[in-house]
Design a protein around this motif. Sequence first.
Motif, PDB file in Angstrom:
ATOM      1  N   ALA A   1       0.874  -1.332  -0.125  1.00 47.73           N
ATOM      2  CA  ALA A   1      -0.022   0.038  -0.139  1.00 47.73           C
ATOM      3  C   ALA A   1       1.069   1.318   0.007  1.00 47.73           C
ATOM      4  CB  ALA A   1      -0.947   0.059   1.182  1.00 47.73           C
TER       5      ALA A   1
ATOM      6  N   ARG B   1       4.020   1.501  -1.254  1.00 51.14           N
ATOM      7  CA  ARG B   1       4.561   1.722  -2.528  1.00 51.14           C
ATOM      8  C   ARG B   1       3.562   2.177  -3.284  1.00 51.14           C
ATOM      9  NH1 ARG B   1       6.079  -3.789  -4.557  1.00 51.14           N
ATOM     10  NH2 ARG B   1       7.081  -3.875  -2.637  1.00 51.14           N
ATOM     11  N   SER B   2       2.374   1.867  -3.424  1.00 44.31           N
ATOM     12  CA  SER B   2       1.353   2.180  -4.443  1.00 44.31           C
ATOM     13  C   SER B   2       1.203   3.915  -4.278  1.00 44.31           C
ATOM     14  CB  SER B   2       0.037   1.685  -4.037  1.00 44.31           C
ATOM     15  OG  SER B   2      -0.819   1.848  -3.063  1.00 44.31           O
ATOM     16  N   LEU B   3       1.326   4.302  -3.107  1.00 39.66           N
ATOM     17  CA  LEU B   3       1.406   5.763  -2.761  1.00 39.66           C
ATOM     18  C   LEU B   3       2.567   6.528  -3.081  1.00 39.66           C
ATOM     19  CD1 LEU B   3      -0.613   5.638   0.589  1.00 39.66           C
ATOM     20  CD2 LEU B   3      -1.657   6.547  -1.475  1.00 39.66           C
TER      21      LEU B   3
ATOM     22  N   GLU C   1     -10.014  -0.073 -12.478  1.00 36.06           N
ATOM     23  CA  GLU C   1      -8.467   0.537 -12.187  1.00 36.06           C
ATOM     24  C   GLU C   1      -7.698  -0.411 -11.379  1.00 36.06           C
ATOM     25  OE1 GLU C   1      -7.478   3.825 -12.833  1.00 36.06           O
ATOM     26  OE2 GLU C   1      -9.768   4.545 -13.773  1.00 36.06           O
ATOM     27  N   ALA C   2      -6.372  -0.489 -11.615  1.00 40.31           N
ATOM     28  CA  ALA C   2      -5.393  -1.203 -11.049  1.00 40.31           C
ATOM     29  C   ALA C   2      -5.222  -0.651  -9.696  1.00 40.31           C
ATOM     30  CB  ALA C   2      -4.189  -1.666 -11.441  1.00 40.31           C
ATOM     31  N   ILE C   3      -5.273   0.689  -9.701  1.00 40.79           N
ATOM     32  CA  ILE C   3      -5.139   1.546  -8.377  1.00 40.79           C
ATOM     33  C   ILE C   3      -6.307   1.821  -7.652  1.00 40.79           C
ATOM     34  CG2 ILE C   3      -3.983   3.766  -7.602  1.00 40.79           C
ATOM     35  CD1 ILE C   3      -2.315   3.891 -10.111  1.00 40.79           C
ATOM     36  N   HIS C   4      -6.165   1.818  -6.271  1.00 39.67           N
ATOM     37  CA  HIS C   4      -7.018   1.993  -5.239  1.00 39.67           C
ATOM     38  C   HIS C   4      -7.697   3.491  -5.686  1.00 39.67           C
ATOM     39  CE1 HIS C   4      -9.124   2.582  -1.537  1.00 39.67           C
ATOM     40  NE2 HIS C   4      -9.093   1.489  -1.329  1.00 39.67           N
TER      41      HIS C   4
ATOM     42  N   CYS D   1      -6.278   6.387  -3.650  1.00 43.91           N
ATOM     43  CA  CYS D   1      -4.731   6.687  -3.624  1.00 43.91           C
ATOM     44  C   CYS D   1      -4.573   8.423  -3.800  1.00 43.91           C
ATOM     45  CB  CYS D   1      -4.026   5.713  -4.625  1.00 43.91           C
ATOM     46  SG  CYS D   1      -3.537   4.139  -4.182  1.00 43.91           S
TER      47      CYS D   1
ATOM     48  N   ARG E   1      -4.488 -10.657  -9.561  1.00 39.57           N
ATOM     49  CA  ARG E   1      -4.240  -9.197  -9.204  1.00 39.57           C
ATOM     50  C   ARG E   1      -5.417  -8.631  -8.988  1.00 39.57           C
ATOM     51  NH1 ARG E   1      -2.181  -5.960 -13.376  1.00 39.57           N
ATOM     52  NH2 ARG E   1      -3.158  -7.273 -14.788  1.00 39.57           N
TER      53      ARG E   1
ATOM     54  N   TYR F   1     -10.146  -2.594  -8.960  1.00 37.96           N
ATOM     55  CA  TYR F   1     -11.418  -1.663  -8.653  1.00 37.96           C
ATOM     56  C   TYR F   1     -12.066  -1.407 -10.046  1.00 37.96           C
ATOM     57  CZ  TYR F   1      -7.966  -1.667  -4.641  1.00 37.96           C
ATOM     58  OH  TYR F   1      -7.330  -2.210  -3.717  1.00 37.96           O
TER      59      TYR F   1
END
Length: 109
Positions: free
Chosen positions: A45, A47-49, A96-99, A102, A84, A87
């Motif tokens: 999480a 890293r995603s940010l 989307e792959a990203i929350h 984010c 994977r 969302y």
Amino acid sequence: RARAKRVERAREQRDKARIAEVSTRALRLARLRLRPRSCVELMIAARSLGINLSARPDLAFLAELLLVMPLPASWREMRLEDGRLAYHNSITSTSEAIHPLCAVAASLI
């Protein structure tokens, strides 16, 4: 003089992060009690940010917040065929792959 401005800006960013951390502490702790998260989940999480927890451990609360906050009403989690997480927004019919939160969390960095 430029160095003093950079130091002051860094101090202001730390102060904002500390206020956000304190104001979300009760929510994060309550949600984490219901569903504890692993260090790996926290690191992913972060890293995603774009947060390096080794360099900025004070921002770990943003990764925790991302893990425990409910998705906005029109969003749901789904697993892709390769396993994977993605969302899906039922209003726009996009995935989307990203929350979706984010961008909100990243704005606090």
